[in-house]
Design an enzyme around this catalytic site. Structure first.
Site, PDB file in Angstrom:
ATOM      1  N   ARG A 179       0.816  -1.227   0.000  1.00 52.70           N
ATOM      2  CA  ARG A 179       0.000   0.000   0.000  1.00 52.70           C
ATOM      3  C   ARG A 179       0.855   1.284   0.000  1.00 52.70           C
ATOM      4  O   ARG A 179       0.486   2.280   0.634  1.00 52.70           O
ATOM      5  CB  ARG A 179      -0.967   0.021   1.196  1.00 52.70           C
ATOM      6  CG  ARG A 179      -1.892  -1.163   1.273  1.00 52.70           C
ATOM      7  CD  ARG A 179      -2.852  -1.252   0.095  1.00 52.70           C
ATOM      8  NE  ARG A 179      -3.553  -2.514   0.130  1.00 52.70           N
ATOM      9  CZ  ARG A 179      -3.177  -3.594  -0.595  1.00 52.70           C
ATOM     10  NH1 ARG A 179      -2.149  -3.547  -1.438  1.00 52.70           N
ATOM     11  NH2 ARG A 179      -3.850  -4.716  -0.507  1.00 52.70           N
ATOM     12  N   SER A 228     -10.484  -0.556   3.654  1.00 54.48           N
ATOM     13  CA  SER A 228      -9.708  -0.909   4.853  1.00 54.48           C
ATOM     14  C   SER A 228      -9.140   0.354   5.490  1.00 54.48           C
ATOM     15  O   SER A 228      -8.447   1.128   4.839  1.00 54.48           O
ATOM     16  CB  SER A 228      -8.562  -1.852   4.491  1.00 54.48           C
ATOM     17  OG  SER A 228      -9.095  -3.073   4.083  1.00 54.48           O
ATOM     18  N   GLU A 303      -4.369   3.304   6.801  1.00 51.67           N
ATOM     19  CA  GLU A 303      -4.183   3.065   5.362  1.00 51.67           C
ATOM     20  C   GLU A 303      -4.917   4.177   4.595  1.00 51.67           C
ATOM     21  O   GLU A 303      -4.467   4.659   3.568  1.00 51.67           O
ATOM     22  CB  GLU A 303      -4.742   1.691   4.980  1.00 51.67           C
ATOM     23  CG  GLU A 303      -4.584   1.383   3.494  1.00 51.67           C
ATOM     24  CD  GLU A 303      -5.000  -0.043   3.144  1.00 51.67           C
ATOM     25  OE1 GLU A 303      -4.657  -0.976   3.911  1.00 51.67           O
ATOM     26  OE2 GLU A 303      -5.666  -0.214   2.121  1.00 51.67           O
TER      27      GLU A 303
HETATM   28  C1  FAD Z   1     -15.444  -0.751  -0.552  1.00 52.00           C
HETATM   29  C2  FAD Z   1     -13.972  -0.551  -0.746  1.00 52.00           C
HETATM   30  C3  FAD Z   1     -13.158  -1.654  -1.002  1.00 52.00           C
HETATM   31  C4  FAD Z   1     -11.778  -1.488  -1.208  1.00 52.00           C
HETATM   32  N1  FAD Z   1     -10.999  -2.584  -1.450  1.00 52.00           N
HETATM   33  C5  FAD Z   1      -9.690  -2.434  -1.686  1.00 52.00           C
HETATM   34  C6  FAD Z   1      -8.847  -3.570  -1.974  1.00 52.00           C
HETATM   35  O1  FAD Z   1      -9.291  -4.688  -2.040  1.00 52.00           O
HETATM   36  N2  FAD Z   1      -7.532  -3.352  -2.198  1.00 52.00           N
HETATM   37  C7  FAD Z   1      -6.979  -2.109  -2.134  1.00 52.00           C
HETATM   38  O2  FAD Z   1      -5.765  -1.974  -2.358  1.00 52.00           O
HETATM   39  N3  FAD Z   1      -7.744  -1.027  -1.856  1.00 52.00           N
HETATM   40  C8  FAD Z   1      -9.065  -1.150  -1.632  1.00 52.00           C
HETATM   41  N4  FAD Z   1      -9.831  -0.050  -1.359  1.00 52.00           N
HETATM   42  C9  FAD Z   1      -9.190   1.266  -1.225  1.00 52.00           C
HETATM   43  C10 FAD Z   1      -9.141   2.084  -2.539  1.00 52.00           C
HETATM   44  O3  FAD Z   1     -10.175   1.703  -3.424  1.00 52.00           O
HETATM   45  C11 FAD Z   1      -7.782   1.959  -3.236  1.00 52.00           C
HETATM   46  O4  FAD Z   1      -6.735   2.419  -2.412  1.00 52.00           O
HETATM   47  C12 FAD Z   1      -7.746   2.737  -4.549  1.00 52.00           C
HETATM   48  O5  FAD Z   1      -6.557   2.391  -5.226  1.00 52.00           O
HETATM   49  C13 FAD Z   1      -7.786   4.257  -4.357  1.00 52.00           C
HETATM   50  O6  FAD Z   1      -7.984   4.834  -5.641  1.00 52.00           O
HETATM   51  P1  FAD Z   1      -8.726   6.235  -5.798  1.00 52.00           P
HETATM   52  O7  FAD Z   1      -8.698   6.610  -7.219  1.00 52.00           O
HETATM   53  O8  FAD Z   1     -10.069   6.183  -5.163  1.00 52.00           O
HETATM   54  O9  FAD Z   1      -7.751   7.179  -4.984  1.00 52.00           O
HETATM   55  P2  FAD Z   1      -8.118   8.226  -3.845  1.00 52.00           P
HETATM   56  O10 FAD Z   1      -8.817   7.533  -2.735  1.00 52.00           O
HETATM   57  O11 FAD Z   1      -8.767   9.412  -4.417  1.00 52.00           O
HETATM   58  O12 FAD Z   1      -6.638   8.620  -3.379  1.00 52.00           O
HETATM   59  C14 FAD Z   1      -5.835   7.677  -2.703  1.00 52.00           C
HETATM   60  C15 FAD Z   1      -4.396   8.183  -2.749  1.00 52.00           C
HETATM   61  O13 FAD Z   1      -3.957   8.150  -4.101  1.00 52.00           O
HETATM   62  C16 FAD Z   1      -3.506   9.431  -4.495  1.00 52.00           C
HETATM   63  N5  FAD Z   1      -3.830   9.604  -5.907  1.00 52.00           N
HETATM   64  C17 FAD Z   1      -5.019   9.390  -6.523  1.00 52.00           C
HETATM   65  N6  FAD Z   1      -4.916   9.645  -7.842  1.00 52.00           N
HETATM   66  C18 FAD Z   1      -3.631  10.030  -8.052  1.00 52.00           C
HETATM   67  C19 FAD Z   1      -2.908  10.439  -9.197  1.00 52.00           C
HETATM   68  N7  FAD Z   1      -3.462  10.518 -10.413  1.00 52.00           N
HETATM   69  N8  FAD Z   1      -1.586  10.776  -9.042  1.00 52.00           N
HETATM   70  C20 FAD Z   1      -1.012  10.730  -7.829  1.00 52.00           C
HETATM   71  N9  FAD Z   1      -1.636  10.350  -6.708  1.00 52.00           N
HETATM   72  C21 FAD Z   1      -2.939  10.004  -6.817  1.00 52.00           C
HETATM   73  C22 FAD Z   1      -4.184  10.418  -3.582  1.00 52.00           C
HETATM   74  O14 FAD Z   1      -3.423  11.603  -3.456  1.00 52.00           O
HETATM   75  C23 FAD Z   1      -4.258   9.626  -2.285  1.00 52.00           C
HETATM   76  O15 FAD Z   1      -3.035   9.729  -1.575  1.00 52.00           O
HETATM   77  C24 FAD Z   1     -11.206  -0.191  -1.152  1.00 52.00           C
HETATM   78  C25 FAD Z   1     -12.036   0.924  -0.919  1.00 52.00           C
HETATM   79  C26 FAD Z   1     -13.404   0.742  -0.719  1.00 52.00           C
HETATM   80  C27 FAD Z   1     -14.253   1.955  -0.486  1.00 52.00           C
END
Ligand code: FAD
Length: 319
Positions: A179, A228, A303
């Site tokens: 992560r 998480s 996380e």
């Molecule tokens: C129901 C649920 C289930 C989930 N299951 C999982 C799982 O199984 N495995 C897992 O790993 N995660 C899981 N997650 C967490 C999440 O979906 C992941 O971490 C996902 O990769 C975050 O992507 P996001 O686009 O929503 O980023 P955001 O939540 O918007 O941002 C997360 C981080 O990424 C950075 N970021 C986003 N876009 C960029 C970019 N273009 N350039 C630089 N930095 C950027 C942000 O600054 C921030 O630090 C889950 C979340 C939910 C709500």
């Protein structure tokens, strides 16, 4: 954290002209899964990569940058986010197949990337179908599930530096671990090159369906949650136990604070039951950490990414 001074002039007036959109006091609650939090002082949605580059090259150096993707792993505090929040839109959501490679823009949904790979008969990307984020967020978080993570499939990622340079980063340069990526927080990922291997589309589709049904059974996937909350600990005191096991053992399942709840279904998930503030969610998470430490000696690490300032330091003054 430094208190935000009441601005003497508007940030938006100090920013360079763009072809995309600059919006002052842009609401962020509707852009995150938790549905809480204050506004971005200014939100920037670039028209394309060149627009992003020229904005970053010309913006004043003292302006803080925060990137948000689909907001599935972010908790925005109630006072909002000072500085510029960058959110990539449709121009960054393209996905294309090239043999065993998938080129995806950073705003592409993980699910769409998995679907496109499946339709093209590429296996190895199925795990992305269960992660409700974008490719940018997946790179930043080294998103993973079911024994696979971005680290296993990424060949290269493109990013724009805070001074506006577009750079191509190899898988090694991304420094991906559990992560985490070593790439600086204010670099903006714009695209990724991912690799799969030839597979049977029927088998791939069945694997994706299985992932979907396992998730529905084990996680509150439709809720207002950030997934998480805490990373699984690696320190010796945890003795191999996962975060949810420590939380359960500390008696936190179902615990409430204001409108925030520790999910009954998956106790490493925090839920906004509808009226929670970001402060409720953060305080509940901190109470879970305290109880887990008291009962097991393990210090859980968030996380979920917490960004912005509390209500007392609100962007534009207390509201
Ligand atoms: C129901 C649920 C289930 C989930 N299951 C999982 C799982 O199984 N495995 C897992 O790993 N995660 C899981 N997650 C967490 C999440 O979906 C992941 O971490 C996902 O990769 C975050 O992507 P996001 O686009 O929503 O980023 P955001 O939540 O918007 O941002 C997360 C981080 O990424 C950075 N970021 C986003 N876009 C960029 C970019 N273009 N350039 C630089 N930095 C950027 C942000 O600054 C921030 O630090 C889950 C979340 C939910 C709500």
């Amino acid at each position: 954290m430094m208190a935000l001074k009441r601005p003497t002039h508007r940030l938006i007036d100090r920013l360079p002209a763009v072809r995309g959109q600059l919006v002052e006091a842009a609401p962020l609650d509707r852009l995150t899964r938790f549905r809480v939090g204050g506004p971005a002082e200014v939100m920037f949605q670039p028209a394309d990569c060149e627009d992003l580059q020229s904005f970053l090259a010309a913006k004043p150096a003292d302006v803080a940058l925060t990137v948000v993707g689909l907001g599935s792993n972010v908790l925005v505090r109630d006072g909002g986010v000072p500085g510029v929040v960058i959110r990539l839109g449709r121009a960054f959501a393209r996905i294309a197949l090239d043999g065993a490679l998938v080129r995806a823009g950073a705003a592409a949904l993980d699910l769409n990337v998995a679907r496109m790979a499946a339709e093209g008969g590429l296996q190895g990307l199925e795990f992305l179908s269960g992660i409700p984020g974008s490719i940018g967020g997946a790179l930043r978080m080294n998103a993973g599930a079911y024994g696979r993570e971005i680290k296993d499939i990424v060949v290269q990622a493109d990013a724009v530096t805070p001074s506006g340079h577009l750079v191509a980063l190899s898988a090694d340069e991304l420094g991906l671990s559990y992560r985490h990526s070593v790439v600086a927080e204010d670099w903006v990922f714009t695209a990724a090159l991912l690799s799969g291997s030839p597979g049977d589309p029927v088998v791939i589709a069945a694997r994706m369906a299985e992932i979907q049904s396992t998730r529905e059974e084990s996680q509150p996937i439709g809720g207002r949650t950030g997934g998480s909350t805490f990373a699984n600990p690696t320190d010796a005191a945890a003795r191999g136990r996962k975060a949810w096991q420590l939380i359960d053992a500390a008696g936190c399942r179902g615990m409430r604070l204001g409108g925030a709840l520790v999910s009954e279904q998956h106790c490493n998930f925090l839920i906004n039951e509808g009226a929670a503030t970001a402060a409720d969610l953060e305080a509940l998470g901190e109470e879970v950490r305290r109880r887990v430490y008291e009962t097991s000696g393990v210090r859980l690490s968030w996380e979920i990414r917490i960004v912005g300032v509390p209500r007392a330091q609100a962007v534009g003054g207390p509201r």
